[in-house]
Design a protein around this motif. Structure first.
Motif, PDB file in Angstrom:
ATOM      1  N   ARG A 287       0.669 -15.696  -4.136  1.00  0.00           N
ATOM      2  CA  ARG A 287      -0.287 -16.660  -4.589  1.00  0.00           C
ATOM      3  C   ARG A 287      -1.647 -16.006  -3.762  1.00  0.00           C
ATOM      4  N   GLU A 288      -1.544 -15.689  -2.224  1.00  0.00           N
ATOM      5  CA  GLU A 288      -2.402 -15.288  -1.639  1.00  0.00           C
ATOM      6  C   GLU A 288      -2.821 -13.781  -1.870  1.00  0.00           C
ATOM      7  N   CYS A 289      -1.880 -13.040  -2.387  1.00  0.00           N
ATOM      8  CA  CYS A 289      -2.262 -11.694  -2.806  1.00  0.00           C
ATOM      9  C   CYS A 289      -3.059 -11.785  -4.086  1.00  0.00           C
ATOM     10  N   GLY A 290      -2.679 -12.635  -4.906  1.00  0.00           N
ATOM     11  CA  GLY A 290      -3.627 -12.964  -6.351  1.00  0.00           C
ATOM     12  C   GLY A 290      -4.826 -13.084  -5.665  1.00  0.00           C
ATOM     13  N   ARG A 291      -5.335 -13.939  -4.801  1.00  0.00           N
ATOM     14  CA  ARG A 291      -6.802 -13.931  -4.401  1.00  0.00           C
ATOM     15  C   ARG A 291      -7.208 -12.542  -3.996  1.00  0.00           C
ATOM     16  N   LEU A 292      -6.511 -11.818  -3.414  1.00  0.00           N
ATOM     17  CA  LEU A 292      -7.015 -10.788  -2.852  1.00  0.00           C
ATOM     18  C   LEU A 292      -7.311  -9.685  -3.743  1.00  0.00           C
ATOM     19  N   PHE A 293      -6.451  -9.649  -4.921  1.00  0.00           N
ATOM     20  CA  PHE A 293      -6.547  -8.728  -6.109  1.00  0.00           C
ATOM     21  C   PHE A 293      -7.877  -9.199  -6.917  1.00  0.00           C
ATOM     22  N   ASP A 294      -7.983 -10.435  -6.929  1.00  0.00           N
ATOM     23  CA  ASP A 294      -8.987 -10.945  -7.906  1.00  0.00           C
ATOM     24  C   ASP A 294     -10.488 -10.977  -6.884  1.00  0.00           C
ATOM     25  N   GLY A 295     -10.380 -10.826  -5.757  1.00  0.00           N
ATOM     26  CA  GLY A 295     -11.490 -10.455  -4.770  1.00  0.00           C
ATOM     27  C   GLY A 295     -11.831  -9.006  -4.628  1.00  0.00           C
ATOM     28  N   ARG A 299      -5.324  -3.630  -4.793  1.00  0.00           N
ATOM     29  CA  ARG A 299      -5.066  -2.766  -6.154  1.00  0.00           C
ATOM     30  C   ARG A 299      -3.409  -2.339  -5.976  1.00  0.00           C
ATOM     31  N   VAL A 300      -2.924  -2.540  -7.204  1.00  0.00           N
ATOM     32  CA  VAL A 300      -1.617  -1.859  -7.163  1.00  0.00           C
ATOM     33  C   VAL A 300      -1.801  -0.691  -8.135  1.00  0.00           C
ATOM     34  N   GLU A 301      -1.289   0.332  -7.964  1.00  0.00           N
ATOM     35  CA  GLU A 301      -1.351   1.801  -8.609  1.00  0.00           C
ATOM     36  C   GLU A 301       0.079   1.755  -9.738  1.00  0.00           C
ATOM     37  N   VAL A 302      -0.277   1.814 -10.931  1.00  0.00           N
ATOM     38  CA  VAL A 302       0.771   1.878 -11.933  1.00  0.00           C
ATOM     39  C   VAL A 302       0.884   3.408 -12.400  1.00  0.00           C
ATOM     40  N   ASN A 303       2.010   4.143 -11.957  1.00  0.00           N
ATOM     41  CA  ASN A 303       1.999   5.587 -12.344  1.00  0.00           C
ATOM     42  C   ASN A 303       2.123   5.495 -13.875  1.00  0.00           C
ATOM     43  N   GLN A 304       3.194   4.906 -14.276  1.00  0.00           N
ATOM     44  CA  GLN A 304       3.469   5.067 -15.640  1.00  0.00           C
ATOM     45  C   GLN A 304       4.220   3.914 -16.532  1.00  0.00           C
TER      46      GLN A 304
END
Length: 332
Positions: A287-295, A299-304
Protein backbone atom coordinates in the motif's frame (compact mmCIF):
# COMPACT_ATOMS: atom_id res chain seq x y z
CA UNK A 1 -10.91 -21.20 -16.18
CA UNK A 2 -7.60 -21.45 -18.00
CA UNK A 3 -4.65 -22.25 -15.75
CA UNK A 4 -1.06 -23.40 -16.12
CA UNK A 5 -0.42 -26.46 -13.94
CA UNK A 6 2.72 -28.38 -13.04
CA UNK A 7 2.49 -31.94 -14.29
CA UNK A 8 5.52 -32.78 -12.15
CA UNK A 9 8.86 -31.34 -11.06
CA UNK A 10 11.38 -30.67 -13.79
CA UNK A 11 12.14 -28.58 -16.85
CA UNK A 12 9.83 -25.82 -18.16
CA UNK A 13 8.00 -28.42 -20.28
CA UNK A 14 6.20 -29.67 -17.14
CA UNK A 15 4.05 -26.50 -17.30
CA UNK A 16 0.80 -27.27 -19.13
CA UNK A 17 -2.25 -25.14 -19.93
CA UNK A 18 -5.50 -26.75 -18.74
CA UNK A 19 -9.16 -26.00 -18.12
CA UNK A 20 -10.01 -26.09 -14.41
CA UNK A 21 -13.06 -25.13 -12.33
CA UNK A 22 -13.13 -21.54 -11.06
CA UNK A 23 -12.14 -21.64 -7.36
CA UNK A 24 -14.90 -20.88 -4.85
CA UNK A 25 -14.97 -18.68 -1.78
CA UNK A 26 -14.99 -21.09 1.19
CA UNK A 27 -14.56 -18.67 4.12
CA UNK A 28 -16.37 -15.39 4.86
CA UNK A 29 -13.07 -13.47 4.84
CA UNK A 30 -12.02 -14.58 1.36
CA UNK A 31 -12.07 -12.74 -1.95
CA UNK A 32 -12.35 -14.09 -5.50
CA UNK A 33 -10.10 -12.19 -7.91
CA UNK A 34 -10.32 -12.32 -11.69
CA UNK A 35 -6.63 -12.15 -12.55
CA UNK A 36 -5.40 -9.90 -15.32
CA UNK A 37 -1.68 -10.64 -14.95
CA UNK A 38 0.80 -12.67 -12.92
CA UNK A 39 4.45 -11.94 -12.20
CA UNK A 40 7.13 -14.52 -12.97
CA UNK A 41 9.83 -14.80 -10.29
CA UNK A 42 12.93 -16.96 -9.70
CA UNK A 43 11.09 -18.75 -6.88
CA UNK A 44 8.61 -20.01 -9.49
CA UNK A 45 11.38 -21.67 -11.46
CA UNK A 46 12.88 -23.20 -8.31
CA UNK A 47 9.55 -24.65 -7.19
CA UNK A 48 9.01 -25.99 -10.71
CA UNK A 49 12.43 -27.68 -10.66
CA UNK A 50 12.19 -29.17 -7.15
CA UNK A 51 8.46 -29.53 -6.50
CA UNK A 52 6.08 -27.57 -4.28
CA UNK A 53 6.61 -27.09 -0.55
CA UNK A 54 3.12 -28.45 0.21
CA UNK A 55 0.81 -30.72 -1.78
CA UNK A 56 -2.92 -30.97 -1.07
CA UNK A 57 -3.88 -33.20 -3.99
CA UNK A 58 -5.03 -30.32 -6.19
CA UNK A 59 -3.23 -29.40 -9.43
CA UNK A 60 -0.15 -27.36 -8.55
CA UNK A 61 -0.33 -23.82 -9.96
CA UNK A 62 2.69 -21.54 -9.65
CA UNK A 63 2.88 -17.79 -9.29
CA UNK A 64 3.16 -15.69 -6.11
CA UNK A 65 2.45 -12.30 -7.70
CA UNK A 66 -0.93 -11.31 -9.07
CA UNK A 67 -3.03 -8.33 -10.13
CA UNK A 68 -6.67 -8.27 -11.14
CA UNK A 69 -10.24 -7.27 -10.36
CA UNK A 70 -12.33 -8.41 -7.42
CA UNK A 71 -15.12 -10.64 -8.71
CA UNK A 72 -16.86 -11.58 -5.45
CA UNK A 73 -16.30 -11.28 -1.68
CA UNK A 74 -17.18 -13.28 1.42
CA UNK A 75 -19.77 -12.07 3.90
CA UNK A 76 -17.15 -10.69 6.34
CA UNK A 77 -15.13 -8.76 3.75
CA UNK A 78 -15.47 -5.01 4.22
CA UNK A 79 -12.33 -3.52 2.68
CA UNK A 80 -12.97 -4.66 -0.91
CA UNK A 81 -15.91 -5.09 -3.23
CA UNK A 82 -16.61 -6.35 -6.75
CA UNK A 83 -14.90 -4.23 -9.36
CA UNK A 84 -11.96 -3.14 -7.18
CA UNK A 85 -8.53 -3.38 -8.81
CA UNK A 86 -6.00 -5.10 -6.52
CA UNK A 87 -2.47 -6.48 -6.44
CA UNK A 88 -0.83 -8.91 -4.03
CA UNK A 89 1.77 -11.58 -3.30
CA UNK A 90 0.19 -14.86 -2.21
CA UNK A 91 0.12 -18.51 -3.32
CA UNK A 92 2.18 -20.53 -5.74
CA UNK A 93 4.28 -22.50 -3.26
CA UNK A 94 1.92 -25.46 -2.98
CA UNK A 95 -1.21 -25.87 -0.91
CA UNK A 96 -2.63 -22.48 -1.91
CA UNK A 97 -3.27 -21.96 -5.61
CA UNK A 98 -0.87 -19.67 -7.43
CA UNK A 99 -1.62 -16.99 -9.99
CA UNK A 100 -0.82 -18.61 -13.33
CA UNK A 101 -4.58 -18.77 -13.78
CA UNK A 102 -7.60 -16.66 -14.65
CA UNK A 103 -9.02 -16.68 -11.11
CA UNK A 104 -7.69 -16.99 -7.55
CA UNK A 105 -9.20 -16.96 -4.05
CA UNK A 106 -7.30 -15.46 -1.13
CA UNK A 107 -7.83 -13.84 2.26
CA UNK A 108 -8.69 -10.14 2.27
CA UNK A 109 -5.70 -9.25 4.49
CA UNK A 110 -3.35 -10.20 1.61
CA UNK A 111 -4.87 -7.71 -0.82
CA UNK A 112 -3.91 -4.11 -1.55
CA UNK A 113 -5.52 -1.63 -3.98
CA UNK A 114 -3.65 -1.54 -7.28
CA UNK A 115 -1.74 1.72 -7.82
CA UNK A 116 -3.76 3.82 -10.24
CA UNK A 117 -0.69 4.76 -12.26
CA UNK A 118 0.26 1.14 -13.02
CA UNK A 119 -1.15 -1.21 -15.63
CA UNK A 120 -2.19 -4.64 -14.41
CA UNK A 121 0.97 -6.06 -15.97
CA UNK A 122 3.18 -3.58 -14.12
CA UNK A 123 1.31 -4.18 -10.86
CA UNK A 124 1.70 -7.95 -11.19
CA UNK A 125 5.46 -7.53 -11.69
CA UNK A 126 5.91 -5.60 -8.46
CA UNK A 127 4.83 -7.28 -5.17
CA UNK A 128 7.50 -9.90 -4.42
CA UNK A 129 10.44 -7.71 -5.42
CA UNK A 130 9.03 -4.67 -3.61
CA UNK A 131 8.49 -6.50 -0.34
CA UNK A 132 11.89 -8.18 -0.61
CA UNK A 133 13.78 -4.94 -1.18
CA UNK A 134 11.75 -3.04 1.44
CA UNK A 135 12.29 -5.65 4.16
CA UNK A 136 15.98 -6.09 3.31
CA UNK A 137 16.89 -2.40 3.28
CA UNK A 138 14.48 -0.90 5.79
CA UNK A 139 13.77 -3.73 8.24
CA UNK A 140 16.96 -5.84 8.20
CA UNK A 141 19.66 -3.25 7.44
CA UNK A 142 17.82 -0.24 8.97
CA UNK A 143 19.03 1.96 6.12
CA UNK A 144 19.18 5.65 7.03
CA UNK A 145 19.52 8.90 5.12
CA UNK A 146 23.12 9.80 4.37
CA UNK A 147 24.39 6.23 4.36
CA UNK A 148 26.13 4.58 1.42
CA UNK A 149 24.74 1.30 0.11
CA UNK A 150 25.96 -1.35 -2.34
CA UNK A 151 23.25 -3.21 -4.25
CA UNK A 152 24.42 -6.25 -6.19
CA UNK A 153 22.74 -6.73 -9.62
CA UNK A 154 20.93 -3.41 -9.67
CA UNK A 155 19.25 -3.95 -13.04
CA UNK A 156 17.49 -7.16 -11.96
CA UNK A 157 14.00 -7.63 -10.58
CA UNK A 158 14.80 -7.01 -6.91
CA UNK A 159 17.82 -4.84 -7.63
CA UNK A 160 16.09 -2.19 -9.71
CA UNK A 161 13.45 -1.46 -7.08
CA UNK A 162 16.09 -1.65 -4.30
CA UNK A 163 18.06 1.13 -6.01
CA UNK A 164 14.96 3.33 -5.97
CA UNK A 165 13.97 2.52 -2.38
CA UNK A 166 17.50 3.24 -1.19
CA UNK A 167 17.54 6.60 -2.97
CA UNK A 168 14.10 7.35 -1.57
CA UNK A 169 15.55 6.86 1.91
CA UNK A 170 18.23 9.45 1.16
CA UNK A 171 21.13 7.01 0.69
CA UNK A 172 23.93 7.14 -1.87
CA UNK A 173 23.85 4.04 -4.08
CA UNK A 174 26.53 2.04 -5.87
CA UNK A 175 25.40 -1.00 -7.81
CA UNK A 176 26.84 -3.72 -10.03
CA UNK A 177 25.77 -4.42 -13.62
CA UNK A 178 27.06 -6.55 -16.48
CA UNK A 179 27.07 -4.04 -19.37
CA UNK A 180 26.82 -0.36 -20.30
CA UNK A 181 23.13 -0.58 -21.25
CA UNK A 182 22.29 -1.75 -17.74
CA UNK A 183 24.57 0.94 -16.34
CA UNK A 184 22.54 3.59 -18.13
CA UNK A 185 19.33 1.98 -16.84
CA UNK A 186 20.33 2.01 -13.16
CA UNK A 187 21.65 5.56 -13.38
CA UNK A 188 18.25 6.68 -14.62
CA UNK A 189 16.78 5.02 -11.54
CA UNK A 190 19.06 7.13 -9.35
CA UNK A 191 22.21 5.04 -8.84
CA UNK A 192 25.23 7.25 -8.11
CA UNK A 193 27.74 4.73 -9.48
CA UNK A 194 27.39 1.63 -11.67
CA UNK A 195 30.26 -0.87 -11.56
CA UNK A 196 30.72 -3.10 -14.60
CA UNK A 197 31.65 -6.28 -12.73
CA UNK A 198 33.00 -8.18 -15.80
CA UNK A 199 35.58 -5.40 -16.25
CA UNK A 200 36.24 -4.01 -12.76
CA UNK A 201 37.12 -5.39 -9.36
CA UNK A 202 33.94 -4.67 -7.42
CA UNK A 203 35.54 -4.44 -3.98
CA UNK A 204 38.29 -2.11 -5.21
CA UNK A 205 35.75 0.10 -6.98
CA UNK A 206 33.55 0.33 -3.88
CA UNK A 207 36.49 1.12 -1.61
CA UNK A 208 37.65 3.83 -4.03
CA UNK A 209 34.12 5.31 -4.07
CA UNK A 210 34.03 5.37 -0.25
CA UNK A 211 37.63 6.62 0.17
CA UNK A 212 38.68 3.30 1.62
CA UNK A 213 35.95 2.98 4.24
CA UNK A 214 33.47 0.62 2.58
CA UNK A 215 29.71 1.04 2.40
CA UNK A 216 27.44 1.24 5.43
CA UNK A 217 24.99 -1.29 3.97
CA UNK A 218 25.31 -3.97 1.29
CA UNK A 219 22.45 -5.89 -0.28
CA UNK A 220 23.42 -9.17 -1.96
CA UNK A 221 20.74 -10.35 -4.40
CA UNK A 222 23.03 -12.93 -6.05
CA UNK A 223 24.28 -15.28 -3.32
CA UNK A 224 27.02 -17.89 -3.60
CA UNK A 225 30.54 -16.48 -3.82
CA UNK A 226 29.13 -12.98 -4.42
CA UNK A 227 28.06 -12.89 -0.76
CA UNK A 228 31.67 -13.09 0.44
CA UNK A 229 32.78 -10.50 -2.10
CA UNK A 230 30.00 -8.24 -0.85
CA UNK A 231 31.21 -8.54 2.75
CA UNK A 232 34.66 -7.28 1.73
CA UNK A 233 33.13 -4.02 0.50
CA UNK A 234 31.41 -3.18 3.82
CA UNK A 235 32.86 -0.92 6.50
CA UNK A 236 33.56 -1.94 10.09
CA UNK A 237 30.30 -2.49 12.01
CA UNK A 238 28.37 -2.33 8.74
CA UNK A 239 25.38 -4.37 7.57
CA UNK A 240 25.07 -7.08 4.92
CA UNK A 241 21.71 -8.53 3.87
CA UNK A 242 21.55 -11.51 1.51
CA UNK A 243 18.66 -13.23 -0.23
CA UNK A 244 20.35 -16.52 -1.03
CA UNK A 245 22.47 -19.25 0.50
CA UNK A 246 26.17 -18.27 0.57
CA UNK A 247 28.65 -20.66 -1.02
CA UNK A 248 30.08 -23.27 1.36
CA UNK A 249 33.53 -22.50 -0.02
CA UNK A 250 33.68 -19.00 1.45
CA UNK A 251 35.20 -17.73 4.67
CA UNK A 252 33.63 -15.25 7.09
CA UNK A 253 36.86 -14.45 8.94
CA UNK A 254 37.10 -10.94 7.50
CA UNK A 255 33.43 -10.26 8.17
CA UNK A 256 33.83 -11.41 11.78
CA UNK A 257 36.96 -9.32 12.24
CA UNK A 258 35.09 -6.20 11.09
CA UNK A 259 32.06 -7.13 13.23
CA UNK A 260 29.58 -7.05 10.37
CA UNK A 261 25.92 -7.60 11.10
CA UNK A 262 24.55 -10.16 8.63
CA UNK A 263 20.86 -10.40 7.87
CA UNK A 264 18.88 -12.98 5.89
CA UNK A 265 15.84 -11.91 3.90
CA UNK A 266 13.09 -14.26 2.73
CA UNK A 267 9.82 -12.48 2.11
CA UNK A 268 8.08 -15.84 1.61
CA UNK A 269 8.31 -16.66 5.34
CA UNK A 270 4.75 -15.46 6.18
CA UNK A 271 3.35 -17.72 3.46
CA UNK A 272 5.52 -20.69 4.35
CA UNK A 273 4.65 -20.48 8.06
CA UNK A 274 1.08 -19.16 7.65
CA UNK A 275 1.78 -15.97 9.63
CA UNK A 276 -1.32 -13.91 8.98
CA UNK A 277 -0.25 -10.78 10.86
CA UNK A 278 2.98 -10.68 8.88
CA UNK A 279 1.05 -11.21 5.63
CA UNK A 280 -1.05 -8.18 6.52
CA UNK A 281 2.12 -6.18 7.25
CA UNK A 282 3.46 -7.06 3.81
CA UNK A 283 0.20 -5.85 2.28
CA UNK A 284 0.80 -2.54 4.11
CA UNK A 285 4.21 -2.34 2.42
CA UNK A 286 2.50 -2.71 -0.96
CA UNK A 287 0.00 0.00 0.00
CA UNK A 288 2.84 2.38 0.86
CA UNK A 289 4.63 1.50 -2.38
CA UNK A 290 1.39 2.23 -4.20
CA UNK A 291 1.58 5.80 -2.95
CA UNK A 292 5.17 6.00 -4.19
CA UNK A 293 4.15 4.70 -7.62
CA UNK A 294 1.28 7.15 -7.90
CA UNK A 295 3.50 9.97 -6.65
CA UNK A 296 6.03 9.30 -9.42
CA UNK A 297 8.96 8.36 -7.16
CA UNK A 298 8.92 4.63 -7.90
CA UNK A 299 8.67 2.56 -11.06
CA UNK A 300 8.77 -1.11 -11.99
CA UNK A 301 10.35 -2.28 -15.23
CA UNK A 302 8.44 -4.90 -17.22
CA UNK A 303 10.82 -6.55 -19.63
CA UNK A 304 8.24 -8.65 -21.50
CA UNK A 305 4.63 -9.84 -21.20
CA UNK A 306 3.86 -13.42 -22.29
CA UNK A 307 0.43 -14.95 -22.88
CA UNK A 308 -0.57 -17.33 -20.08
CA UNK A 309 -0.14 -20.29 -22.42
CA UNK A 310 3.55 -19.39 -22.87
CA UNK A 311 4.51 -19.70 -19.20
CA UNK A 312 7.14 -22.31 -20.06
CA UNK A 313 8.89 -19.90 -22.42
CA UNK A 314 8.85 -17.21 -19.74
CA UNK A 315 10.61 -19.66 -17.40
CA UNK A 316 13.22 -20.46 -20.04
CA UNK A 317 14.02 -16.78 -20.52
CA UNK A 318 14.20 -16.11 -16.80
CA UNK A 319 16.55 -19.06 -16.26
CA UNK A 320 18.79 -17.82 -19.08
CA UNK A 321 19.79 -14.94 -16.78
CA UNK A 322 20.94 -11.34 -17.40
CA UNK A 323 17.37 -10.08 -17.15
CA UNK A 324 16.56 -6.38 -16.89
CA UNK A 325 13.42 -5.89 -14.84
CA UNK A 326 10.60 -8.45 -14.68
CA UNK A 327 8.67 -10.95 -16.82
CA UNK A 328 4.87 -11.12 -16.65
CA UNK A 329 2.08 -13.43 -17.82
CA UNK A 330 -1.01 -11.68 -19.23
CA UNK A 331 -4.41 -13.34 -19.05
CA UNK A 332 -6.13 -11.41 -21.86
Amino acid sequence: MKAVVMTGAGAPDVLELRDLPVPRIERPTQVLVRLKAAGVNPIDTKVRQRGTFISNGSPDILGCDGAGIVEAVGSHVSAFGPGDAVYFCFGGLGGSQGNYAEYAVLEQHCLTPKPQSLSFEEAAAAPLVLITAWEALYDRARLCAGQRVLIQAGAGGVGHVAVQLAKGQGAAVVTTVSDTQKADFVKKLGADLAILYPEEDVVEAVLAWTEGDGVDVAFDTVGGETFYQTCEAVKVYGDVVTLLQPSELGNLKGARQRNLRIGLELMLTPMLLNLQEEQAEQAKILRECGRLFDGGSLRVEVNQVFPLAEAAEAHRQLEAGSMVGKLVLGMD
